[in-house]
Each structure stands twice: as C-alpha cells, then as structure tokens.
Design a protein around this motif. Structure first.
Motif, PDB file in Angstrom:
ATOM      1  N   ILE A 180       0.847  -1.195   0.000  1.00  0.00           N
ATOM      2  CA  ILE A 180       0.000   0.000   0.000  1.00  0.00           C
ATOM      3  C   ILE A 180       0.882   1.244   0.000  1.00  0.00           C
ATOM      4  CG2 ILE A 180      -1.744   1.251   1.351  1.00  0.00           C
ATOM      5  CD1 ILE A 180      -2.621  -1.448   2.471  1.00  0.00           C
ATOM      6  N   TRP A 181       0.409   2.313  -0.635  1.00  0.00           N
ATOM      7  CA  TRP A 181       1.135   3.570  -0.634  1.00  0.00           C
ATOM      8  C   TRP A 181       1.432   4.008   0.801  1.00  0.00           C
ATOM      9  CZ3 TRP A 181       3.300   4.977  -4.951  1.00  0.00           C
ATOM     10  CH2 TRP A 181       2.684   4.726  -6.185  1.00  0.00           C
ATOM     11  N   ASP A 182       2.513   4.737   0.976  1.00  0.00           N
ATOM     12  CA  ASP A 182       2.974   5.110   2.312  1.00  0.00           C
ATOM     13  C   ASP A 182       2.028   6.075   3.017  1.00  0.00           C
ATOM     14  OD1 ASP A 182       5.190   3.525   1.926  1.00  0.00           O
ATOM     15  OD2 ASP A 182       6.423   5.184   1.159  1.00  0.00           O
ATOM     16  N   THR A 183       1.393   6.961   2.268  1.00  0.00           N
ATOM     17  CA  THR A 183       0.512   7.961   2.866  1.00  0.00           C
ATOM     18  C   THR A 183      -0.792   8.052   2.092  1.00  0.00           C
ATOM     19  OG1 THR A 183       1.311   9.812   1.513  1.00  0.00           O
ATOM     20  CG2 THR A 183       2.534   9.313   3.545  1.00  0.00           C
ATOM     21  N   LYS A 184      -1.790   8.648   2.730  1.00  0.00           N
ATOM     22  CA  LYS A 184      -3.058   8.890   2.042  1.00  0.00           C
ATOM     23  C   LYS A 184      -2.856   9.822   0.854  1.00  0.00           C
ATOM     24  CE  LYS A 184      -7.753  10.664   2.586  1.00  0.00           C
ATOM     25  NZ  LYS A 184      -7.636  11.535   1.386  1.00  0.00           N
ATOM     26  N   GLU A 185      -1.973  10.798   1.007  1.00  0.00           N
ATOM     27  CA  GLU A 185      -1.697  11.723  -0.093  1.00  0.00           C
ATOM     28  C   GLU A 185      -1.190  10.976  -1.325  1.00  0.00           C
ATOM     29  OE1 GLU A 185       1.458  14.483   0.613  1.00  0.00           O
ATOM     30  OE2 GLU A 185       0.807  15.829  -0.989  1.00  0.00           O
ATOM     31  N   ASP A 186      -0.329   9.978  -1.099  1.00  0.00           N
ATOM     32  CA  ASP A 186       0.161   9.181  -2.220  1.00  0.00           C
ATOM     33  C   ASP A 186      -0.990   8.443  -2.917  1.00  0.00           C
ATOM     34  OD1 ASP A 186       2.744   9.960  -1.703  1.00  0.00           O
ATOM     35  OD2 ASP A 186       3.279   8.158  -0.581  1.00  0.00           O
ATOM     36  N   THR A 187      -1.924   7.914  -2.109  1.00  0.00           N
ATOM     37  CA  THR A 187      -3.089   7.234  -2.681  1.00  0.00           C
ATOM     38  C   THR A 187      -3.939   8.210  -3.495  1.00  0.00           C
ATOM     39  OG1 THR A 187      -3.188   5.591  -0.914  1.00  0.00           O
ATOM     40  CG2 THR A 187      -5.213   5.976  -2.144  1.00  0.00           C
ATOM     41  N   ASP A 188      -4.145   9.407  -2.966  1.00  0.00           N
ATOM     42  CA  ASP A 188      -4.927  10.422  -3.682  1.00  0.00           C
ATOM     43  C   ASP A 188      -4.259  10.789  -5.004  1.00  0.00           C
ATOM     44  OD1 ASP A 188      -6.722  10.459  -1.582  1.00  0.00           O
ATOM     45  OD2 ASP A 188      -5.852  12.247  -0.645  1.00  0.00           O
ATOM     46  N   ILE A 189      -2.942  10.946  -4.973  1.00  0.00           N
ATOM     47  CA  ILE A 189      -2.215  11.307  -6.194  1.00  0.00           C
ATOM     48  C   ILE A 189      -2.306  10.178  -7.217  1.00  0.00           C
ATOM     49  CG2 ILE A 189       0.102  11.732  -7.118  1.00  0.00           C
ATOM     50  CD1 ILE A 189       0.700  13.274  -4.524  1.00  0.00           C
ATOM     51  N   CYS A 190      -2.207   8.953  -6.741  1.00  0.00           N
ATOM     52  CA  CYS A 190      -2.359   7.812  -7.647  1.00  0.00           C
ATOM     53  C   CYS A 190      -3.751   7.805  -8.276  1.00  0.00           C
ATOM     54  CB  CYS A 190      -2.119   6.506  -6.881  1.00  0.00           C
ATOM     55  SG  CYS A 190      -2.419   5.007  -7.852  1.00  0.00           S
ATOM     56  N   TYR A 191      -4.761   7.976  -7.432  1.00  0.00           N
ATOM     57  CA  TYR A 191      -6.144   7.947  -7.929  1.00  0.00           C
ATOM     58  C   TYR A 191      -6.363   9.017  -8.994  1.00  0.00           C
ATOM     59  CZ  TYR A 191     -11.195   7.249  -7.758  1.00  0.00           C
ATOM     60  OH  TYR A 191     -12.495   6.946  -8.101  1.00  0.00           O
ATOM     61  N   ASP A 192      -6.019  10.252  -8.658  1.00  0.00           N
ATOM     62  CA  ASP A 192      -6.276  11.362  -9.575  1.00  0.00           C
ATOM     63  C   ASP A 192      -5.400  11.281 -10.820  1.00  0.00           C
ATOM     64  OD1 ASP A 192      -8.147  12.319  -7.792  1.00  0.00           O
ATOM     65  OD2 ASP A 192      -6.780  13.755  -6.855  1.00  0.00           O
ATOM     66  N   GLY A 193      -4.168  10.785 -10.671  1.00  0.00           N
ATOM     67  CA  GLY A 193      -3.293  10.658 -11.828  1.00  0.00           C
ATOM     68  C   GLY A 193      -3.792   9.628 -12.824  1.00  0.00           C
ATOM     69  N   VAL A 194      -4.291   8.497 -12.320  1.00  0.00           N
ATOM     70  CA  VAL A 194      -4.847   7.461 -13.199  1.00  0.00           C
ATOM     71  C   VAL A 194      -6.104   7.978 -13.891  1.00  0.00           C
ATOM     72  CG1 VAL A 194      -5.975   5.207 -13.233  1.00  0.00           C
ATOM     73  CG2 VAL A 194      -3.851   5.512 -11.952  1.00  0.00           C
ATOM     74  N   VAL A 195      -6.982   8.655 -13.131  1.00  0.00           N
ATOM     75  CA  VAL A 195      -8.205   9.219 -13.714  1.00  0.00           C
ATOM     76  C   VAL A 195      -7.859  10.204 -14.820  1.00  0.00           C
ATOM     77  CG1 VAL A 195     -10.164  10.747 -13.267  1.00  0.00           C
ATOM     78  CG2 VAL A 195      -9.689   8.853 -11.719  1.00  0.00           C
ATOM     79  N   GLU A 196      -6.903  11.089 -14.554  1.00  0.00           N
ATOM     80  CA  GLU A 196      -6.530  12.093 -15.555  1.00  0.00           C
ATOM     81  C   GLU A 196      -6.018  11.450 -16.832  1.00  0.00           C
ATOM     82  OE1 GLU A 196      -3.594  14.786 -17.537  1.00  0.00           O
ATOM     83  OE2 GLU A 196      -3.204  12.931 -16.453  1.00  0.00           O
TER      84      GLU A 196
END
Length: 496
Positions: free
Chosen positions: A332-348
């Motif tokens: 799992i990503w180290d932080t929630k921020e990393d998860t958010d960045i992954c989510y939004d980056g994939v969506v974009e």
C-alpha cells in the motif's frame, strides 16, 4: 516512479471550472459527464455558470418525508427518514469512541457463533439490524424490496444503480474442503441464481456487481492459487455474461483482498475478452482497481495493453480500496496523499487518453502515448477527486474534444451530499440555460442486496472503511445536520 509526479495541471483546481458534485443523468447513453455542447456561442456563459463552488448552506423548503426538490439544497430530495437515519449512523461512524465497539459488534454478527448472534435466526436481532444499519447501506432481501430501492434512487435523479449480491466467502473463513465437488456445485448454483436475479432486477444501462469468491470455498482456493475457474464455474460465469448482454446491463467484478486479487484479475480479463468483443466500443464487464495499491497503475497499464492487443474496450472501475486493515502494509502507498495522487493521476490519464507519469504504458503496449479505448467508472466519495475529474470533462466539452464513456458511483447511504451536489448542480444549470445543449453526469449508487446475515460482511467493511476516513464522515455528518436544521427552521418560519 515518484507518485507525486503527475500531470501538473490536474492538481491546480483553481484554474478549472469546478462543477457542483452530484451524480445525475437524464440521458440514456453513458457518455459524458460534462456540460455544454462545445463550440456553442454560449459555451463561455454556461462555463461561467458552472464555476460555482459547493453550496455552503442548504436552501429552502421541506418538512415532509417526500420533500419537494429545492435547487439551493443539495439534500432536499432525501426523505426526512433518510436524513435522520443517516445523521444517527454518521454520528456513530465519526466518533472514535463509538466506532470501535460498533466494529466489534459487527464482527461478531458477521461471524456468528450461536443462533442468538445470527441475524437470520434471531427475529429480534434481525428486525433491529434491518431497520437501522442494513436499511442505510443495503437495498433489500428480495426482489420487491430491491426494486423499491432502485426506484427511490432513480427518483433522486441518479442514472441508475450498481446492484451487487452480498454473498461471499472470505479467505480462510470456510471449514468446507475446496475439493468437495458436491458442495462446490451447490455453491456455484447459488451464486449463479443470485447473479441472474440481479440481472433480472436491473434495468438497461445498470450495472450488476459480482464477487467471484461468492462461488464458494473451491473458488477461493482456485483464486488463492491463481488457477483458472473449473469448467462448471466457467459455464456459470458465461451464463451470467450472456444474460447481461441480452438484457443490456453491465457487469462489475469487485476487487477483494490481495490473497485472491491476482487470480480475480486473471479471471476478469478472460471474461472481458469474451463479453467486450461482443459489444464493440463498449465495455460490458469491468474490473475494479484499488488505488491504495502501489501496483495498480502497472496493473491497469498491463490490462490496457491486453485489451489493445485483442481489440476490445477495457472496462475500469477505480476505487481507493476497502481492505487496508488486512492487507500487507508494504503493498500500500505510504501515505493517504500518495493514494490520492495515484487515484487522480490514473483518472486524468484515462479521461484524456494520454499516458502520464502515474499511468505509463506497459512494455508490451503498442501505443506509447495514447491510452487504448477504455470506459471508466469513478467510484469515490472524495469530493476533490470528483471536482478534478469534472474539470477535465468541462475543458474537453469546451474544446470539442472526444470523451470517453464515463460514469460515477458511490455507495448507498454514504456521501449523499456529494451525489446530490452533482445532481442539483446540473439540474440548476439546465434550468438557467434551457436553450443550450447540456449533458448530465452519469451518476450511480451501489446497492448491495441479500439477507441481513449475508450483508454483515459488507457492513463490517463499511465500518472499517470509516475508521480510515473519519474526516470525510464528519463532513457528511455536518451536511446532514445542516439539512435537518434547515428543515426545522423552515417549519418554524412557516408556523409564524
């Protein structure tokens, strides 16, 4: 790969026209969640109208269980009973002190040791659970109850539902031998019956969610060992696929814990090819990807390359994830921020169909810049992710750019204020600009159905999920409190 290096513009929401987040849809197609026909002389005017931020307070009217819609109140369409029930449950969910005993209780009920704690065998317990937490998050135990829930969701303005049968077998839970052929056949038959019931209850354009572990202990054993389905399972899954294609509905295969997830993904890709080749340009079956996993961008890239090679449209449902408490921490990503960045980056990347620093092409991919044909479901309760996605869609409309088939999904009973924000935002725009071509977002609610006992595992996961998202739950609680207070003030004003 550095997860913080995604397309920079996607992380500058101030430069976008942020839509009022609400999931709606009046169209019969599943395309476009944005607003005005591109190239229209009035495009700039419509865009300006949509630059409003989310409402800070809730507008007028209501005091009945079936309130009249209010364009200034995101939650105005909700029955009073739903507002009150949501407020009580969210108050428990947002409290660390109260949430822990609730999780303990739900865990005991999900794995009953005696008839007294079995909600399907204890009438009093069944009534209590069904009329509180079950009613908040589940659609019903039978066809009549489920179809009533579906109609209520669509009356709110949602495009449709994601209907899932709650039956499942968690890893290590069953004591039945995976090699017992008789039991395995019974389990598959029960799973198929429930799945076909779901397809029957759904309407054209709806989704039916599947859990492959619902086929029993033998299925779990095969998935754990990354083995293909048995012939009997394969025949059952194909029957579900064929029924879905004939009905005009679609299938979603849920993500599960990592012990079985690689096997699930291999099964899904097998049936994506079977189904999606029969519906050119449209994904009939979707795989669910969890953004909290570091491997998710690479997995999606691999599956895009497979779909590109075989010539069909990939179906992607993106969630943040619901098994964090039981997953190995290193995946799992180290932080929630990393998860958010992954989510939004994939969506974009998927929305623009351009690979970026988060979602890069797989080595075997033919196209190294353009993402192959894909349909996307943004399944999130995160308002910021919704805003960013809609900002991209609005820009695409304004620039007359091609857009992928896009839908939005949220769980029944959760983040209703976000769903209603999207719905009302677009309805308001349509009323203010009646002569412009508008497109409503395709908003869906995920409804899980089954007996109260069958749904206990699902309810336990919702409680565990809330331990990781107390801040978001508090936002929902605040929204429900504001809506209740607005209705009280309205009644008092009218009484004077």
């Amino acid at each position: 790969m550095n997860p913080t290096r995604t397309v920079r513009a996607f992380y500058q929401p101030a430069s976008y026209h942020l839509l009022q987040a609400r999931y709606v849809s009046t169209t019969k197609t599943t395309k476009s969640s944005a607003v005005v026909s591109a190239g229209s002389p009035a495009a700039a005017t419509t865009s300006s109208a949509l630059q409003t931020t989310f409402p800070q307070q809730i507008g007028d009217l209501i005091g009945t269980s079936k309130p009249k819609p209010d364009s200034q109140s995101p939650l105005a369409k909700l029955p009073l009973s739903s507002v009150l029930r949501s407020l009580v449950i969210l108050s428990f969910s947002s409290s660390h002190l109260l949430l822990k005993p609730c999780i303990y209780t739900l865990s005991a009920l999900a794995n009953p040791k005696t008839p007294l704690t079995d909600t399907d065998r204890n009438p009093l317990l069944h009534w209590l659970i069904k009329n509180t937490i079950y009613k908040q998050f589940n659609a019903g135990e039978n066809k009549v109850e489920v179809q009533k829930s579906i109609n209520e969701i669509k009356e709110l303005g949602c495009r449709g539902v994601l209907l899932g049968y709650a039956r499942e077998v968690l890893t290590g839970e069953s004591k039945v031998s995976p090699h017992d052929a008789k039991v395995a056949k019974q389990d598959v038959d029960a799973w198929l019956q429930g799945t076909l019931q779901g397809v029957e209850m759904a309407t054209e354009g709806d989704f039916v969610a599947l859990k492959f572990t619902g086929m029993g202990t033998q299925a779990v054993h095969l998935l754990q060992n990354n083995l293909p389905p048995s012939e009997y399972m394969d025949a059952a899954i194909r029957k579900a696929c064929d029924a879905t294609i004939a009905k005009g509905t679609r299938l979603l295969v849920d993500a599960e814990e990592q012990a079985v997830q690689p096997g699930i993904e291999n099964w899904v890709m097998k049936y994506q090819k079977y189904c999606n080749l029969q519906t050119p340009g449209k994904a009939t079956i979707y795989c669910t990807y969890q953004a909290y996993l570091k491997s998710t961008p690479a997995t999606i890239a691999k599956h895009l390359a497979m779909a590109e090679r075989d010539g069909y449209t990939l179906g992607v449902k993106l969630v943040r994830g619901a098994y964090m408490k039981i997953e190995p921490r290193h995946v799992i990503w180290d932080t929630k921020e990393d998860t958010d960045i992954c989510y939004d980056g994939v969506v974009e990347a998927i929305l623009t169909r351009r690979y970026n620093s988060m979602l890069s092409p797989a080595p075997e991919s033919v196209a190294k810049e353009t993402v192959p044909p894909v349909n996307l479901i943004i399944a999130t309760h995160n308002r910021e992710s919704v805003q960013k996605a809609h900002s991209v869609r609005l820009q695409q409309v304004q620039n007359n750019e091609p857009r992928i088939d896009l839908s939005y999904a949220q769980l029944q009973g959760m983040a209703d204020e976000v769903s209603c924000d999207l719905i009302n935002g677009f309805e308001d725009a349509a009323r203010k600009h009646p002569h412009q071509v508008l497109e409503s977002p395709n908003v869906y609610k995920l409804l899980t159905w089954g007996s109260v006992q069958e749904c206990m595992g699902f309810l336990l996961r919702r409680a565990l999920e809330n331990t990781e998202a107390v801040a978001r739950t508090k936002d929902s609680q605040k929204a429900m409190m504001e809506e209740l207070w607005r209705r009280i003030k309205t009644v008092l004003v009218r009484g004077n």
